[in-house]
Design a protein around this motif. Structure first.
Motif, PDB file in Angstrom:
ATOM      1  N   ALA A 119       9.421 -30.294  -1.990  1.00 13.61           N
ATOM      2  CA  ALA A 119       9.020 -30.060  -2.633  1.00 13.61           C
ATOM      3  C   ALA A 119       7.890 -29.148  -3.863  1.00 13.61           C
ATOM      4  N   ASP A 120       7.295 -27.633  -2.949  1.00 14.77           N
ATOM      5  CA  ASP A 120       7.262 -27.156  -3.813  1.00 14.77           C
ATOM      6  C   ASP A 120       7.827 -26.539  -3.908  1.00 14.77           C
ATOM      7  N   PHE A 121       8.856 -26.419  -3.071  1.00 19.97           N
ATOM      8  CA  PHE A 121      10.117 -24.861  -3.443  1.00 19.97           C
ATOM      9  C   PHE A 121      10.839 -25.741  -4.063  1.00 19.97           C
ATOM     10  N   VAL A 122      11.487 -26.855  -4.991  1.00 14.20           N
ATOM     11  CA  VAL A 122      11.716 -27.579  -5.471  1.00 14.20           C
ATOM     12  C   VAL A 122      11.425 -27.274  -7.071  1.00 14.20           C
ATOM     13  N   MET A 123       9.882 -27.264  -7.277  1.00 10.50           N
ATOM     14  CA  MET A 123       9.341 -27.537  -8.194  1.00 10.50           C
ATOM     15  C   MET A 123       9.015 -25.462  -8.904  1.00 10.50           C
ATOM     16  N   THR A 124       9.280 -25.523  -7.762  1.00  8.23           N
ATOM     17  CA  THR A 124       9.339 -23.244  -8.193  1.00  8.23           C
ATOM     18  C   THR A 124      10.600 -22.847  -8.851  1.00  8.23           C
ATOM     19  N   GLY A 125      11.552 -23.555  -8.455  1.00  7.39           N
ATOM     20  CA  GLY A 125      13.031 -23.331  -7.983  1.00  7.39           C
ATOM     21  C   GLY A 125      13.259 -23.724 -10.452  1.00  7.39           C
ATOM     22  N   ILE A 126      13.089 -25.373 -10.190  1.00  4.14           N
ATOM     23  CA  ILE A 126      12.996 -25.709 -11.156  1.00  4.14           C
ATOM     24  C   ILE A 126      11.820 -24.743 -12.508  1.00  4.14           C
ATOM     25  N   GLY A 127      11.670 -24.111 -12.307  1.00  4.68           N
ATOM     26  CA  GLY A 127      10.436 -24.086 -13.788  1.00  4.68           C
ATOM     27  C   GLY A 127      10.685 -22.420 -13.469  1.00  4.68           C
ATOM     28  N   MET A 128      11.568 -21.938 -12.128  1.00  2.30           N
ATOM     29  CA  MET A 128      12.170 -20.240 -12.049  1.00  2.30           C
ATOM     30  C   MET A 128      13.755 -20.479 -13.184  1.00  2.30           C
ATOM     31  N   MET A 129      14.446 -21.353 -12.964  1.00  6.01           N
ATOM     32  CA  MET A 129      14.970 -21.448 -13.663  1.00  6.01           C
ATOM     33  C   MET A 129      14.966 -22.411 -15.542  1.00  6.01           C
ATOM     34  N   HIS A 130      14.597 -23.048 -15.383  1.00  7.91           N
ATOM     35  CA  HIS A 130      13.902 -23.164 -16.260  1.00  7.91           C
ATOM     36  C   HIS A 130      13.306 -22.573 -17.474  1.00  7.91           C
ATOM     37  N   TRP A 131      13.239 -21.340 -16.959  1.00  4.46           N
ATOM     38  CA  TRP A 131      12.261 -20.314 -18.050  1.00  4.46           C
ATOM     39  C   TRP A 131      13.870 -19.029 -17.597  1.00  4.46           C
ATOM     40  N   ASP A 132      14.372 -19.320 -16.815  1.00  3.79           N
ATOM     41  CA  ASP A 132      15.377 -18.132 -16.725  1.00  3.79           C
ATOM     42  C   ASP A 132      13.870 -16.571 -16.324  1.00  3.79           C
ATOM     43  N   PHE A 133      13.625 -17.108 -15.159  1.00  4.89           N
ATOM     44  CA  PHE A 133      12.961 -16.024 -14.424  1.00  4.89           C
ATOM     45  C   PHE A 133      14.131 -14.627 -14.076  1.00  4.89           C
ATOM     46  N   HIS A 174      12.014  -9.052 -24.729  1.00  2.00           N
ATOM     47  CA  HIS A 174      12.464  -9.852 -26.245  1.00  2.00           C
ATOM     48  C   HIS A 174      12.107 -11.643 -25.862  1.00  2.00           C
ATOM     49  N   MET A 175      10.864 -11.748 -26.502  1.00  6.18           N
ATOM     50  CA  MET A 175      10.599 -12.956 -26.423  1.00  6.18           C
ATOM     51  C   MET A 175      11.458 -14.264 -27.173  1.00  6.18           C
ATOM     52  N   ARG A 176      11.442 -15.483 -26.399  1.00  5.00           N
ATOM     53  CA  ARG A 176      12.235 -16.465 -26.660  1.00  5.00           C
ATOM     54  C   ARG A 176      11.537 -17.794 -26.880  1.00  5.00           C
ATOM     55  N   PRO A 177      11.889 -19.049 -27.331  1.00  7.51           N
ATOM     56  CA  PRO A 177      11.232 -20.047 -27.383  1.00  7.51           C
ATOM     57  C   PRO A 177      11.797 -21.229 -26.038  1.00  7.51           C
ATOM     58  N   VAL A 178      10.791 -22.085 -25.227  1.00  6.68           N
ATOM     59  CA  VAL A 178      11.535 -22.394 -24.076  1.00  6.68           C
ATOM     60  C   VAL A 178      10.339 -23.919 -24.592  1.00  6.68           C
ATOM     61  N   GLN A 179      11.688 -25.463 -24.395  1.00  3.30           N
ATOM     62  CA  GLN A 179      11.356 -26.529 -24.172  1.00  3.30           C
ATOM     63  C   GLN A 179      10.645 -26.594 -23.295  1.00  3.30           C
ATOM     64  N   PRO A 180       8.941 -27.824 -23.251  1.00  2.00           N
ATOM     65  CA  PRO A 180       8.749 -28.155 -22.111  1.00  2.00           C
ATOM     66  C   PRO A 180       9.370 -28.330 -21.267  1.00  2.00           C
ATOM     67  N   ILE A 181       8.847 -28.393 -19.982  1.00  2.55           N
ATOM     68  CA  ILE A 181       9.486 -29.073 -18.972  1.00  2.55           C
ATOM     69  C   ILE A 181       9.849 -30.576 -18.675  1.00  2.55           C
ATOM     70  N   SER A 182       8.771 -30.645 -19.347  1.00  2.00           N
ATOM     71  CA  SER A 182       8.055 -32.496 -19.133  1.00  2.00           C
ATOM     72  C   SER A 182       9.293 -33.876 -20.536  1.00  2.00           C
ATOM     73  N   HIS A 183       9.670 -32.196 -21.119  1.00  2.00           N
ATOM     74  CA  HIS A 183      11.218 -33.211 -21.850  1.00  2.00           C
ATOM     75  C   HIS A 183      12.564 -33.584 -21.379  1.00  2.00           C
ATOM     76  N   LYS A 184      13.217 -33.027 -19.699  1.00  2.00           N
ATOM     77  CA  LYS A 184      13.392 -32.725 -18.644  1.00  2.00           C
ATOM     78  C   LYS A 184      13.415 -33.620 -18.144  1.00  2.00           C
ATOM     79  N   THR A 185      14.906 -34.206 -17.312  1.00  2.00           N
ATOM     80  CA  THR A 185      15.099 -34.996 -16.932  1.00  2.00           C
ATOM     81  C   THR A 185      15.757 -34.622 -14.857  1.00  2.00           C
ATOM     82  N   LEU A 186      14.999 -35.278 -14.292  1.00  2.00           N
ATOM     83  CA  LEU A 186      15.501 -34.664 -12.888  1.00  2.00           C
ATOM     84  C   LEU A 186      15.784 -35.976 -12.083  1.00  2.00           C
ATOM     85  N   GLY A 187      17.245 -35.563 -11.807  1.00  2.00           N
ATOM     86  CA  GLY A 187      18.293 -36.684 -11.273  1.00  2.00           C
ATOM     87  C   GLY A 187      17.867 -36.049  -9.504  1.00  2.00           C
ATOM     88  N   VAL A 188      17.528 -36.698  -8.637  1.00  2.00           N
ATOM     89  CA  VAL A 188      16.950 -37.122  -7.238  1.00  2.00           C
ATOM     90  C   VAL A 188      18.085 -37.208  -5.997  1.00  2.00           C
TER      91      VAL A 188
END
Length: 323
Positions: free
Chosen positions: A108-122, A135-149
């Motif tokens: 679960a640690d790994f998955v949430m870290t990966g979600i953050g990295m991909m969402h912010w495009d690290f 290059h500054m750019r806006p990013v939508q909050p993760i709380s607005h997103k849907t996770l399918g497990v």
């Protein structure tokens, strides 16, 4: 751990594929005969004496079971029992237990870290950093997103809990829909996976390795996902049709993928996945916490005491289902 073992249990022989768990078993159960096998040769030499075997359910050489005439119980040091599934009809009278539950927090640690990295495009930030680009750019909050497990065993449930704590909407897929699951907003049966894929911004594959989960995600399923969605695989490499995933990633069908498992491991050096800018690759480490051995022995030690006292064991695998 101190064991109270009757004299009748002195004849029980435990064969451990690996030295550290063998050491812990000898310390915790001094009246038992504990054998340690470091390689295939020593396994083969000692397997006929074993009442209990401790080893990986993923790559244990199951051909040795033919020589294990005394064997009554196999404790897998992994959650999966991939190696045993092809011969489950031949070993139907064998008790098989696994290490289910010890990986959940780490994965679960790994998955949430990966979600953050991909969402912010690290990966892009890191490329820009190497070029000293700003290059500054806006990013939508993760709380607005849907996770399918896909798969809500102990690992999937913990991933859902973490995602929900981050404010995400969580959709889950599992066989048994009779009881609602905390932290899962909507439950779907496996036949409705297309609906989960259509609604999710991130899709996590957390299913066991079974014939029905082989190539669960192929071209058709990838094309059902949102174009801006990401795929995360912490299950088995066999769950994805890898060549089709490569083609759809190259075509931009989905935004990217985080892959910890592959059809062949190590991932071949000529795989195009290595150089894709929208793919994160890790070497099958998501379920490998630093105290892995201690976690396995906590289950095995408890089960061994139960076995000696003729009590029901933890984490018994239903061989007909495969998990």
């Amino acid at each position: 751990m101190t064991s109270s073992i009757s004299t009748a249990s002195d004849t029980v022989t435990v064969l451990v594929h690996g030295s550290e768990i063998a050491r812990l078993a000898r310390e915790g159960f001094p009246n038992l005969r504990v054998l340690s096998a470091k390689d295939l040769t020593s396994l083969e030499d000692q397997v006929a004496d074993a009442d209990i075997i401790v080893g990986s359910g993923i790559d244990f050489p199951v051909q040795l079971f033919d020589k294990a005439r005394r064997l009554r119980w196999f404790q897998s040091t992994s959650a999966g029992i991939d190696a045993i599934l092809p011969i489950r009809d031949r070993v139907s009278d064998l008790i098989v237990t696994n290490a289910r539950g010890i990986h959940a927090d780490s994965i679960a640690d790994f998955v949430m870290t990966g979600i953050g990295m991909m969402h912010w495009d690290f990966p892009r930030f890191m490329r820009e950093q190497s070029g000293r680009e700003w290059h500054m750019r806006p990013v939508q909050p993760i709380s607005h997103k849907t996770l399918g497990v896909v798969g809500l065993g102990s690992i999937g449930v913990e991933i859902a809990r973490r995602a929900k704590s981050a404010g995400m909407t969580v959709i889950g897929s599992k066989r048994d829909l009779t009881s609602p699951l905390e932290n899962v907003d909507r439950l779907l049966p496996p036949k409705d996976i297309a609906e989960l894929l259509r609604l999710s911004d991130f899709v996590v594959l957390a299913v066991p390795h079974l014939p029905e989960t082989t190539k669960l995600m192929g071209r058709e399923q990838l094309r059902q996902m949102r174009r801006g969605a990401f795929l995360i695989n912490i299950a088995r490499g066999s769950v994805i049709a890898e060549s089709e995933l490569v083609e759809e990633l190259q075509a931009g069908t989905i935004a990217g993928a985080l892959l910890d498992v592959f059809e062949r491991e190590p991932l071949p050096t000529d795989s195009p996945l290595w150089t894709m800018p929208n793919v994160l690759i890790t070497p099958h480490v998501s379920g490998y916490p630093s105290d892995y051995t201690a976690r396995v022995f906590e289950i095995f030690g408890d089960n061994l005491q139960r076995y000696l006292e003729k009590k029901p064991l933890r984490n018994v695998v239903d061989l007909t289902r495969g998990y």
